[in-house]
Each structure stands twice: as structure tokens, then as C-alpha cells.
Design an enzyme around this catalytic site. Structure first.
Site, PDB file in Angstrom:
ATOM      1  N   GLU A 138       0.834  -1.251   0.192  1.00  0.00           N
ATOM      2  CA  GLU A 138      -0.099  -0.177   0.074  1.00  0.00           C
ATOM      3  C   GLU A 138       0.907   1.140   0.169  1.00  0.00           C
ATOM      4  OE1 GLU A 138      -3.258   0.296  -0.335  1.00  0.00           O
ATOM      5  OE2 GLU A 138      -3.817  -1.924  -0.192  1.00  0.00           O
ATOM      6  N   GLU A 182       8.073 -21.368   8.551  1.00  0.00           N
ATOM      7  CA  GLU A 182       8.268 -20.403  10.001  1.00  0.00           C
ATOM      8  C   GLU A 182       9.441 -20.959  10.549  1.00  0.00           C
ATOM      9  OE1 GLU A 182       5.783 -21.200  13.687  1.00  0.00           O
ATOM     10  OE2 GLU A 182       4.778 -20.271  12.169  1.00  0.00           O
TER      11      GLU A 182
END
Length: 305
Positions: free
Chosen positions: A90, A121
Site C-alpha cells: 500500500e 516459519e
């Protein structure tokens, strides 16, 4: 550390705790469940207050690195990684920064940014390799996000970034997080047990989203990407944004709609240039010159060229 010890530590985290008062969750009415879900998220406010001072420090420190040409680099796995990717995506349209200036490094790579890759992870070496590929230096700021505060991918990445001299910031949802010990600045927002035990995309994820929103937004404000609360560096990439850009010029300068549109045309679509043109009563070329070297609108108006 033994596997048993690590397992015990994980089980003892607030974000992993099970609320005994919700043992009948699946038997409650939908109205009760909705009220529970809403009330759960009210607890996020208190968690954010806990991390507010550290967030202040992070905004100022990240801004200082970026003023020297550094980047804001997010590092996360699972939900935190995907939230980081959203925040990074964004920034270019909202604040006119190149895509390579705010970057999300997500466990599992491009796949992990859109789909669950839970095994990734634990791959600390992959985080180090990703930062190697980015060429992280002391100019950069690396922000690691993890609900537990002990995700191996994030811990290893923060250690590597700090060894390179980069600013390191930890965002975790437990107090005394392992990543807090690794990073220079530790933002801890202890959100506690989740409505569905261990599902940290809920309260923990909401807190992470707000922290990342605040961090990137306020860094951009400090970098002069706004004029007051107006996003004067936005990219006018479609009809809606062109209309918004014109309205921003009107709000910033008091100009009529026609005058704002004309200034934008002369400024080749740059809201920032159009604002300086109108407020400074100068040409587009002069306004662009004043805005050179990353000056804000206020600096450009004070500079006189």
C-alpha cells in the site's frame, strides 16, 4: 535448548493459552458469539497502549534511516508476513515511494505471501538468505513481526540484520519475547488468549495490523509525504485517484476545482507540485525544483527555491 524446554515455553505463552470460560464456545448462540468476537477485539486497545512508547521510538528511528536513503524491510511468517506484505504493497500508491523502499520478506517467498506454508516459519536460514539477497546494510530498518515472539524465521532474520548494522525492531504479542531480546526496539502488544485458542490471526493479528499501519503511516508523515493530513504524494493511477488528487489540491490550497485541475495538468499529475505551485504562486518547474532532494511541501514553500 531442548525440544521439551522449547515446547514448555511455547505452551506458556499468553497467545497460546486456553480460556476455560469458553469451553462451550461451539454451543453458544450466534448472537453470543458475535458479541464475544467484538468484545475480544476491544482488548486490543489495552495491548496497543502497552507498546505505544516503543512504537514512538520505532517511528523516529525508522524515519532517520529512511532519510539517509535506507529501506523499511518487514520480516514475518504466516499471518504476520501476509499483513506485512499488505502494508508494504500500500505504500507506493499512497505515498509515492518506489516499491523497493518498503519491502516485505515473507517466509515461503511469494507463495507464503498468499497461501499458508506453515513449515517455512522454522526455516531461519531462509530468512538470512532472503536478507542477503536484498543486500541489507546499516542504512536499512528491519522490522520482525511474530505473535509468539519466538518464530525461528523472524529470530534468525533479526539477528542477521542486527549483525549487519541495520536498525532492528521487534513486533510481538507476548511480553518478554525472544525477538525483543534480539532487536534494538521491542514493540510488545500482549493480546492474551484468543477466542479460538492459538488462532493468532485474531486479536494478535489485529494488533499487528494496527502497529504496521501506524508505523508506515507515521514514518511517511515524518518524511514529508503528507501536507497536514493530506496525502500529497499519492499516485493518480485511475479515475478515482485523479478525482481524489484534484480534491486534495483544492483542500490544501483553497483553489477552485477548475484551478486545481489546471494546476495538476501543468504539474503532470503531481499533487505535491500542484500544491506548491498554487500556494507559492510559482511555475510548475519552480515548484518541482523546490521539491527536489525530498523536500516536503512546507520546506519547499519556505525555501524560495
Amino acid at each position: 535448548m531442548t525440544q521439551a524446554h522449547d515446547t514448555a515455553r511455547l505452551a506458556g505463552l499468553g497467545t497460546e493459552a486456553v480460556r476455560p470460560d469458553l469451553h462451550d464456545l461451539d454451543q453458544r448462540t450466534t448472537a453470543d458469539l458475535v458479541r464475544l468476537a467484538i468484545d475480544e477485539h476491544l482488548a486490543v486497545d489495552a495491548a496497543l497502549e502497552h507498546g505505544a512508547d516503543a512504537l514512538v521510538a520505532a517511528v523516529d528511528a525508522v524515519t532517520e534511516r529512511m532519510r539517509r536513503g535506507g529501506r523499511l524491510i518487514y520480516l514475518g511468517a504466516g499471518t504476520p508476513g501476509r499483513l506485512a506484505a499488505l502494508d508494504a504493497a500500500e505504500c507506493p500508491p499512497t505515498y509515492g515511494v518506489p516499491p523497493e523502499v518498503v519491502v516485505a520478506v515473507v517466509a515461503g517467498g511469494a507463495v507464503g505471501a498468499v497461501r499458508s506454508t506453515e513449515h517455512s516459519e522454522d526455516e531461519g536460514d531462509a530468512a538470512v538468505a532472503a536478507l542477503d539477497e536484498l543486500g541489507v546494510t546499516e542504512a536499512d530498518a528491519v522490522v520482525g513481526i511474530t505473535a509468539s515472539g519466538r518464530t525461528p524465521y523472524v529470530v534468525a532474520g533479526l539477528r542477521s540484520a542486527r549483525a549487519r548494522g541495520a536498525l532492528t525492531v521487534s513486533v510481538a504479542n507476548n511480553q518478554g519475547a525472544e525477538t525483543s531480546d534480539v532487536a534494538e526496539i521491542a514493540i510488545e502488544t500482549p493480546t492474551g488468549p484468543e477466542l479460538v485458542a492459538g488462532s493468532t490471526r485474531l486479536k494478535a493479528g489485529t494488533a499487528q495490523k494496527i502497529v504496521l499501519n501506524a508505523l508506515s503511516t507515521l514514518v511517511m508523515v515524518r518524511l514529508g509525504k503528507t501536507f497536514g493530513n493530506l496525502m500529497v504524494d499519492l499516485a493518480l493511477a485511475n479515475g478515482k485517484l485523479r478525482d481524489r488528487g484534484r480534491r486534495i489540491v483544492e483542500a490544501a490550497t483553497g483553489a477552485s476545482s477548475d484551478a486545481a485541475a489546471a494546476a495538476l495538468e501543468q504539474a503532470e499529475g503531481s499533487v505535491k507540485v500542484a500544491v506548491v505551485m498554487l500556494l507559492g504562486d510559482v511555475s510548475a518547474a519552480d515548484a518541482a525544483g523546490r521539491l527536489a532532494l525530498g523536500r516536503s511541501v512546507r520546506e519547499a514553500l519556505r525555501s524560495g527555491g
